[in-house]
Scaffold this motif. Structure first.
Motif, short mmCIF file in Angstrom:
data_model
loop_
_atom_site.label_atom_id
_atom_site.label_comp_id
_atom_site.label_asym_id
_atom_site.label_seq_id
_atom_site.Cartn_x
_atom_site.Cartn_y
_atom_site.Cartn_z
N LEU A 12 0.82 -1.20 0.00
CA LEU A 12 0.00 0.00 0.00
C LEU A 12 0.86 1.25 0.00
CD1 LEU A 12 -2.88 -1.02 2.42
CD2 LEU A 12 -3.07 -0.55 -0.02
N LEU A 13 1.96 1.22 0.74
CA LEU A 13 2.85 2.37 0.76
C LEU A 13 3.48 2.60 -0.61
CD1 LEU A 13 3.99 4.61 2.46
CD2 LEU A 13 5.79 3.06 3.21
N ARG A 14 3.87 1.52 -1.29
CA ARG A 14 4.42 1.66 -2.64
C ARG A 14 3.38 2.21 -3.61
NH1 ARG A 14 7.29 -2.59 -0.66
NH2 ARG A 14 5.87 -4.23 -1.29
N VAL A 15 2.13 1.77 -3.46
CA VAL A 15 1.05 2.27 -4.32
C VAL A 15 0.86 3.77 -4.09
CG1 VAL A 15 -1.45 2.18 -4.71
CG2 VAL A 15 -0.13 0.07 -4.60
N ALA A 16 0.84 4.17 -2.81
CA ALA A 16 0.68 5.59 -2.49
C ALA A 16 1.82 6.41 -3.09
CB ALA A 16 0.61 5.79 -0.98
N ARG A 17 3.03 5.91 -3.00
CA ARG A 17 4.17 6.63 -3.57
C ARG A 17 4.05 6.75 -5.09
NH1 ARG A 17 8.69 3.70 0.11
NH2 ARG A 17 8.58 5.13 1.88
N MET A 18 3.56 5.67 -5.73
CA MET A 18 3.39 5.70 -7.18
C MET A 18 2.37 6.76 -7.58
SD MET A 18 1.67 2.93 -9.74
CE MET A 18 0.10 3.29 -9.00
N TRP A 19 1.20 6.76 -6.93
CA TRP A 19 0.18 7.74 -7.26
C TRP A 19 0.68 9.15 -7.00
CZ3 TRP A 19 -3.10 6.42 -10.58
CH2 TRP A 19 -3.73 5.18 -10.57
N ASN A 20 1.44 9.32 -5.91
CA ASN A 20 1.99 10.64 -5.61
C ASN A 20 2.96 11.08 -6.71
OD1 ASN A 20 2.35 12.94 -3.84
ND2 ASN A 20 4.38 12.12 -3.46
N ALA A 21 3.80 10.17 -7.17
CA ALA A 21 4.76 10.50 -8.23
C ALA A 21 4.04 10.86 -9.53
CB ALA A 21 5.71 9.32 -8.47
N LEU A 22 2.87 10.24 -9.76
CA LEU A 22 2.10 10.54 -10.96
C LEU A 22 1.26 11.81 -10.80
CD1 LEU A 22 0.89 6.95 -11.87
CD2 LEU A 22 2.61 8.32 -13.07
N GLY A 23 1.24 12.37 -9.61
CA GLY A 23 0.51 13.61 -9.38
C GLY A 23 -0.98 13.41 -9.14
N THR A 28 -3.56 8.95 -4.18
CA THR A 28 -2.57 8.91 -3.11
C THR A 28 -3.28 8.91 -1.76
OG1 THR A 28 -0.99 10.15 -4.45
CG2 THR A 28 -0.58 10.11 -2.08
N PHE A 29 -4.24 9.79 -1.60
CA PHE A 29 -4.98 9.87 -0.34
C PHE A 29 -5.73 8.58 -0.05
CE2 PHE A 29 -8.63 11.35 2.26
CZ PHE A 29 -7.92 11.82 3.34
N ALA A 30 -6.35 7.99 -1.07
CA ALA A 30 -7.09 6.74 -0.89
C ALA A 30 -6.15 5.61 -0.44
CB ALA A 30 -7.79 6.35 -2.18
N ALA A 31 -4.97 5.54 -1.04
CA ALA A 31 -4.01 4.50 -0.65
C ALA A 31 -3.51 4.73 0.77
CB ALA A 31 -2.84 4.48 -1.63
N LEU A 32 -3.27 5.97 1.15
CA LEU A 32 -2.82 6.26 2.51
C LEU A 32 -3.91 5.99 3.54
CD1 LEU A 32 -0.69 9.46 1.92
CD2 LEU A 32 0.12 7.15 2.45
N ARG A 33 -5.16 6.24 3.18
CA ARG A 33 -6.27 5.89 4.07
C ARG A 33 -6.35 4.38 4.27
NH1 ARG A 33 -11.85 8.68 2.80
NH2 ARG A 33 -12.41 7.04 4.21
N ALA A 34 -6.17 3.62 3.20
CA ALA A 34 -6.18 2.16 3.31
C ALA A 34 -5.03 1.68 4.19
CB ALA A 34 -6.11 1.53 1.93
N LEU A 35 -3.87 2.27 4.02
CA LEU A 35 -2.71 1.92 4.84
C LEU A 35 -2.99 2.25 6.30
CD1 LEU A 35 0.23 1.06 5.20
CD2 LEU A 35 0.89 3.40 4.66
N THR A 36 -3.57 3.41 6.56
CA THR A 36 -3.88 3.82 7.92
C THR A 36 -4.88 2.87 8.56
OG1 THR A 36 -3.47 6.13 7.35
CG2 THR A 36 -4.75 5.72 9.34
N ALA A 37 -5.90 2.47 7.81
CA ALA A 37 -6.89 1.52 8.33
C ALA A 37 -6.23 0.19 8.65
CB ALA A 37 -8.02 1.33 7.32
N GLY A 38 -5.31 -0.24 7.80
CA GLY A 38 -4.58 -1.48 8.06
C GLY A 38 -3.75 -1.40 9.33
N LEU A 39 -3.10 -0.27 9.53
CA LEU A 39 -2.31 -0.08 10.75
C LEU A 39 -3.21 0.00 11.97
CD1 LEU A 39 0.26 2.55 9.49
CD2 LEU A 39 0.72 0.15 10.01
#
Length: 61
Positions: A12-23, A28-39
Motif C-alpha cells: 500500500l505504501l508503494r502504491v501511495a508513492r506511485m500515485w503521488n509520483a504521478l501527481g 494517493t490519499f485513498a491509498a494512505l487511508r487504506a494503509l492507515t486503516a490497516g495499521l
C-alpha cells in the motif's frame, strides 16, 4: 520475520508513492487511508494512528 500484514502495508505504501509520483492526489490519499486503516486494525498498536485515522476519515466514528 514479516507476516502478511507487513507485506500488505508495504504494498500500500508503494502504491501511495506511485500515485503521488504521478501527481494523482485523490488516489494517493485513498491509498494512505487504506494503509492507515490497516495499521489501525492490525495486530500491533502504533501511537498516534487512531488520531491520524480520525483526521483522514479512515476511522469511521
Amino acid at each position: 520475520m514479516s507476516g502478511p500484514v507487513e507485506y500488505l502495508q508495504g504494498d500500500l505504501l508503494r502504491v501511495a508513492r506511485m500515485w503521488n509520483a504521478l501527481g494523482d492526489s485523490k488516489q494517493t490519499f485513498a491509498a494512505l487511508r487504506a494503509l492507515t486503516a490497516g495499521l489501525l486494525y492490525g495486530p500491533t498498536r502504533i501511537e498516534g494512528v487512531r488520531e491520524f485515522a480520525a483526521r483522514t476519515g479512515a476511522l469511521v466514528a
